[in-house]
Design an enzyme around this catalytic site. Structure first.
Site, PDB file in Angstrom:
ATOM      1  N   SER A 198       3.745  31.559  33.608  1.00 22.93           N
ATOM      2  CA  SER A 198       3.973  32.821  32.902  1.00 22.93           C
ATOM      3  C   SER A 198       5.373  33.307  33.247  1.00 22.93           C
ATOM      4  O   SER A 198       6.087  32.680  34.037  1.00 22.93           O
ATOM      5  CB  SER A 198       2.946  33.863  33.341  1.00 22.93           C
ATOM      6  OG  SER A 198       3.295  34.338  34.631  1.00 22.93           O
ATOM      7  N   LYS A 199       5.723  34.453  32.677  1.00 24.16           N
ATOM      8  CA  LYS A 199       7.066  35.004  32.900  1.00 24.16           C
ATOM      9  C   LYS A 199       7.328  35.287  34.382  1.00 24.16           C
ATOM     10  O   LYS A 199       8.471  35.338  34.814  1.00 24.16           O
ATOM     11  CB  LYS A 199       7.241  36.289  32.086  1.00 24.16           C
ATOM     12  CG  LYS A 199       7.176  36.030  30.599  1.00 24.16           C
ATOM     13  CD  LYS A 199       8.195  36.878  29.832  1.00 24.16           C
ATOM     14  CE  LYS A 199       8.274  36.456  28.389  1.00 24.16           C
ATOM     15  NZ  LYS A 199       7.044  36.801  27.630  1.00 24.16           N
ATOM     16  N   ARG A 200       6.251  35.488  35.131  1.00 22.85           N
ATOM     17  CA  ARG A 200       6.422  35.734  36.581  1.00 22.85           C
ATOM     18  C   ARG A 200       7.164  34.576  37.250  1.00 22.85           C
ATOM     19  O   ARG A 200       7.820  34.743  38.262  1.00 22.85           O
ATOM     20  CB  ARG A 200       5.053  35.862  37.270  1.00 22.85           C
ATOM     21  CG  ARG A 200       4.367  37.181  37.116  1.00 22.85           C
ATOM     22  CD  ARG A 200       3.085  37.203  37.918  1.00 22.85           C
ATOM     23  NE  ARG A 200       2.146  36.152  37.510  1.00 22.85           N
ATOM     24  CZ  ARG A 200       1.807  35.109  38.244  1.00 22.85           C
ATOM     25  NH1 ARG A 200       2.308  34.944  39.461  1.00 22.85           N
ATOM     26  NH2 ARG A 200       0.944  34.202  37.787  1.00 22.85           N
ATOM     27  N   GLY A 219       9.550  32.840  35.928  1.00 23.69           N
ATOM     28  CA  GLY A 219      10.903  32.663  35.383  1.00 23.69           C
ATOM     29  C   GLY A 219      10.784  32.550  33.877  1.00 23.69           C
ATOM     30  O   GLY A 219       9.689  32.659  33.335  1.00 23.69           O
TER      31      GLY A 219
END
Ligand code: GLU
Length: 482
Positions: free
Chosen positions: A252-254, A256
């Site tokens: 996920s965006k967590r 990167g």
């Protein structure tokens, strides 16, 4: 059997790592088998459409150096390739399912379904439709119809028995039919659901192999039942492992950036991206890691795709990027660097950019570092803090004298190449009684404005004699104006 594969993106977001990996695996499989690769746009979820999503996919594919044989822009014999343009086809098959008793109209309101879900939850039961409308009498149906109640069409899942399918990657998978509820195949807005639409299309488009993310495994038994009800042979299935972040959790965006455009803008080479994506789920069975696209076409094997989640590690991608940057010819790298240069620096002549590329080639991790690492080639005069010139143990006067001597030497060194420069400047240290760190750093700051640069004498060679002399003289003059 001729191979026909497809990727069937829903235009509900920008192209990301997962889409690109699924695209790549389908593409490799198609190219390896001399098959056809289809793109089909699955836009039946009208509320989730995101403008620009299809364009983002097409851009990503082009950037990665991949292509497709049928679909948007190129057309093909099985079109249209956009589901919203195929509604009549879905209706025909839904009608057939209803006529054959394999599907039925359901009039349950969303309030009733919400309540049903809550009650099931409270009882600790799995959620699912209770089939209330499956056995309505003709009179009850007629009443609902005449009252204008909204409705959907549901597939009538056999309540007993089990459904089995073979997956190229996971082997044989069996589901008890009792675990499946009567899922919706046609929504109240007249659009089919994914389950029906993709299957009608896969059949009509003669798709031989469905390679898609393993989040669809649990839906596949429903699809197999639908194939049976329609009297069709299902394609071969190969469910690709989910992509996880370096901590083993779903990517996920967590972790990167995940959008393909972010990697393109972030200075990754498509070769590195393709190489790394191929290893997100596939392995060659040896410890080789570096592959070009043609090598991947030769080596890729569905049988070597893993069942368990594939790690996408940004640091590892950066490592691959470095490898592929070093594998470029300097002229090739120069042209990759050019779009990353700011403004009119982009117009620099190829023969001036190529030596800069050669200088950076060994240390560049991403092309996004290019502006920062090359700005001093373009600035005139340089802008830096004069205090950086004055090294420990030296003062302004001593530094100015050393820089003036350095300028003199630059005038004389012949040829103006790094070996000769280094030998000359080492000798100058002895003459002036300076440590190499003192003189070299003062020279570095004077000619680049920075304390950290690629190797000094190679940098000076690329800057050229005239620029070096004028920057050294300018620095000396600023420190000791007469
Ligand atoms: N439209 C589906 C998706 O975007 C396609 C799944 C499939 O390949 O069957 O995930």
């Amino acid at each position: 059997m001729s191979v026909r594969v497809r990727i069937a993106p829903s235009p509900t977001g920008m192209a990301h790592i997962g889409t690109a990996r699924t695209f790549l695996f389908n593409w490799l499989f198609a190219r390896q088998r001399g098959g056809a690769f289809v793109i089909r746009i699955e836009d039946t979820d009208r509320e989730r459409l995101v403008p620009g999503a299809v364009e983002s996919l097409i851009d990503a594919i082009g950037w990665l150096g991949l292509d497709w044989d049928e679909g948007p822009e190129v057309g093909g014999p099985y079109g249209p390739y956009v589901q919203s343009e195929r509604l009549a086809l879905y209706h025909t098959h839904v009608d057939q399912l209803v006529q054959d008793g394999n599907a039925y109209r359901c009039y349950c309101s969303s309030e009733r379904l919400d309540q049903l879900r809550k009650d099931q939850q409270a009882r600790g039961e799995p959620p699912g439709y209770d089939r209330r409308c499956r056995n309505l009498s003709d009179r009850e149906r007629a009443e609902f119809e005449s009252s204008g109640t909204g409705s959907v069409i549901r597939f009538a899942v056999p309540s007993e028995g089990s459904t089995t399918f073979d997956d190229v990657i996971h082997g044989s998978i069996t589901w008890e039919n009792a675990r499946l509820d009567d899922f919706v195949i046609l929504k109240s807005d007249g659009y089919p659901t994914y389950h029906l639409a993709h299957l009608v299309d896969d059949h009509l488009m003669e798709i031989s192999h469905v390679l898609r993310g393993d989040e669809w495994i649990s839906s596949t038994p429903r699809h197999v039942l639908l194939y049976e009800a329609l009297g069709w042979e299902p394609p071969a299935f190969a469910h690709l492992p989910a992509i996880l972040g370096s901590d083993g959790k779903k990517l996920s965006k967590r972790h990167g950036p995940t959008g393909i455009a972010a990697f393109q803008e972030g200075g990754y080479l498509p070769e590195a991206m393709v190489n790394y994506l191929a290893l997100c789920g596939w392995s060659p069975g040896t410890d080789e890691e570096v592959f070009s696209l043609p090598e991947l076409v030769r080596r890729f094997a569905l049988e070597r795709v893993s069942k368990s989640g594939a790690i996408f590690d940004h640091d590892k991608l950066e490592w691959f990027n470095g490898l592929h940057i070093r594998a470029q010819s300097p002229a090739g790298l120069a042209e990759r660097m050019r779009p990353f240069l700011p403004g009119k620096n982009r117009d620099i002549a190829a023969e001036r950019l190529e030596p800069i590329a050669r200088l950076l080639q060994d240390r560049l991790k991403t092309l996004a570092e290019v502006p920062e690492l090359t700005d001093f080639f373009f600035q005139d005069p340089l802008d830096y803090d004069l205090a950086l010139l004055v090294r420990p143990g030296m003062d302004n006067q001593a530094t100015a004298r050393a820089l003036a001597a350095a300028a003199n030497l630059a005038r004389q060194v012949s040829p103006f190449v790094h070996e000769a420069l280094e030998a000359g400047y080492r000798e100058l240290c002895l003459e002036l009684g300076l440590k190499t760190t003192q003189l070299f750093m003062a020279v570095r700051v004077a000619v680049t404005g920075k304390t950290a640069t690629p190797p000094l004498f190679e940098t000076m060679t690329v800057l050229g004699r005239d620029v070096v002399i004028s920057r050294l003289e300018a620095a000396a003059a600023k420190l000791a104006p007469n």
